[in-house]
Design a protein around this motif. Structure first.
Motif, short mmCIF file in Angstrom:
data_model
loop_
_atom_site.label_atom_id
_atom_site.label_comp_id
_atom_site.label_asym_id
_atom_site.label_seq_id
_atom_site.Cartn_x
_atom_site.Cartn_y
_atom_site.Cartn_z
N LEU A 1 -54.65 -3.46 -44.51
CA LEU A 1 -53.23 -3.14 -44.58
C LEU A 1 -52.43 -4.33 -45.11
CD1 LEU A 1 -54.43 -1.82 -41.69
CD2 LEU A 1 -52.15 -0.80 -41.73
N ASP B 1 -45.59 -4.33 -45.57
CA ASP B 1 -45.05 -3.01 -45.20
C ASP B 1 -46.02 -2.16 -44.37
OD1 ASP B 1 -46.95 -2.22 -47.04
OD2 ASP B 1 -45.52 -1.55 -48.55
N ASP B 2 -47.14 -2.72 -43.95
CA ASP B 2 -48.13 -2.03 -43.11
C ASP B 2 -48.79 -0.83 -43.79
OD1 ASP B 2 -47.68 -3.76 -40.90
OD2 ASP B 2 -45.92 -2.61 -40.33
N SER B 3 -48.71 -0.75 -45.11
CA SER B 3 -49.37 0.35 -45.81
C SER B 3 -50.85 0.06 -45.96
CB SER B 3 -48.73 0.57 -47.18
OG SER B 3 -48.85 -0.59 -47.99
#
Length: 257
Positions: free
Chosen positions: A56, A60-62
């Motif tokens: 990740l 942005d934690d994507s």
């Protein structure tokens, strides 16, 4: 001393103690190179299940990727050699230390280059998650990284990691003794011991990563490639003077002949 650790919450994994004075930040002193194998020890977590590992972005934690592994038990300690850089090169593995049920050795060989993206790993299984501290996986500026293989006296197996440190120059230092020779009435200087040294520098890292680097260098078993080294003198962590959380270090290693 593990460079990559597992935490039960993302907040704990990404936490650092900040100063209200800081305005400029630098993170990610760890840089893993694609298609290289790295092994790290983790404790007090339950990794006996088939966890899914996601990559990740810190920004942005994507989710931008994943890693595969298999669960295996470590081989006999006598089959592992200190000079080896490919102790667990066969696959991406999580291995248990047969001497302690609470200690695991995570071994991964990342194949994807995530460029300048600061990332962290998320382990998930049946509602349980663990998170790593952030680092890079990229071949960018790989000539400014060094892979260390190391262990302390209490560990049974070796860990390995790549840090943003690089060789600067060779050096030499001699220990001398001076005495007065009454027969000739001369002062005599003799060489007691000479050290052939290698000097290294780091890139800009957070103070936390500089401290982690110093702790790894202090291990009694320290290898670069197949060559064993010892830290020649204590690493000095810089004092911050401006509004930053980062700095650089220089350190000297003595090859073990």
């Amino acid at each position: 001393m593990s460079a990559i650790n597992l935490y039960t919450t993302k907040a704990e994994a990404l936490y650092f103690k900040d100063s209200q004075r800081n305005s400029f930040y630098e993170f990610g002193g760890i840089q893993l190179l694609p298609n290289n194998t790295y092994t790290q020890k983790v404790t007090n977590v339950e990794l006996g299940n088939a966890y899914n590992i996601s990559v990740l972005k810190v920004s942005d934690d994507s989710v931008i990727g994943g890693l595969l592994y298999v669960l295996d038990e470590l081989p006999n300690i006598n089959a592992i050699y200190a000079a080896s850089n490919t102790i667990y090169a066969a696959s991406n593995t999580i291995r248990t230390d047969s001497f302690s049920n609470s200690i695991f050795y995570i071994s991964i060989t990342p194949t994807v280059d995530y460029q300048n993206e600061l990332i962290y790993l998320k382990f998930t299984y049946n509602g349980t998650s663990y998170y790593t501290n952030p680092f890079y996986i990229t071949a960018l500026d790989e000539d400014r990284t060094t892979k260390f293989t190391y262990k302390d006296l209490a560990s049974n197996y070796y860990e390995s990691i790549s840090l943003k440190t690089w060789f600067r120059q060779k050096s030499r230092q001699s220990e001398l003794t001076t005495y007065y020779e009454s027969s000739t009435k001369n002062t005599v200087t003799q060489n007691i011991k000479t050290h052939n040294l290698e000097m290294y520098e780091s890139e800009f890292m957070s103070i936390e990563d500089l401290i982690m680097t110093a702790e790894i260098l202090e291990n009694p078993y320290l290898y670069i490639g197949s060559k064993r080294y010892s830290l020649f003198e204590a690493v000095k962590i810089p004092e911050l003077t401006q509004q930053e959380n980062f700095g650089k270090i220089k350190f000297t290693l003595a090859p073990n002949n």
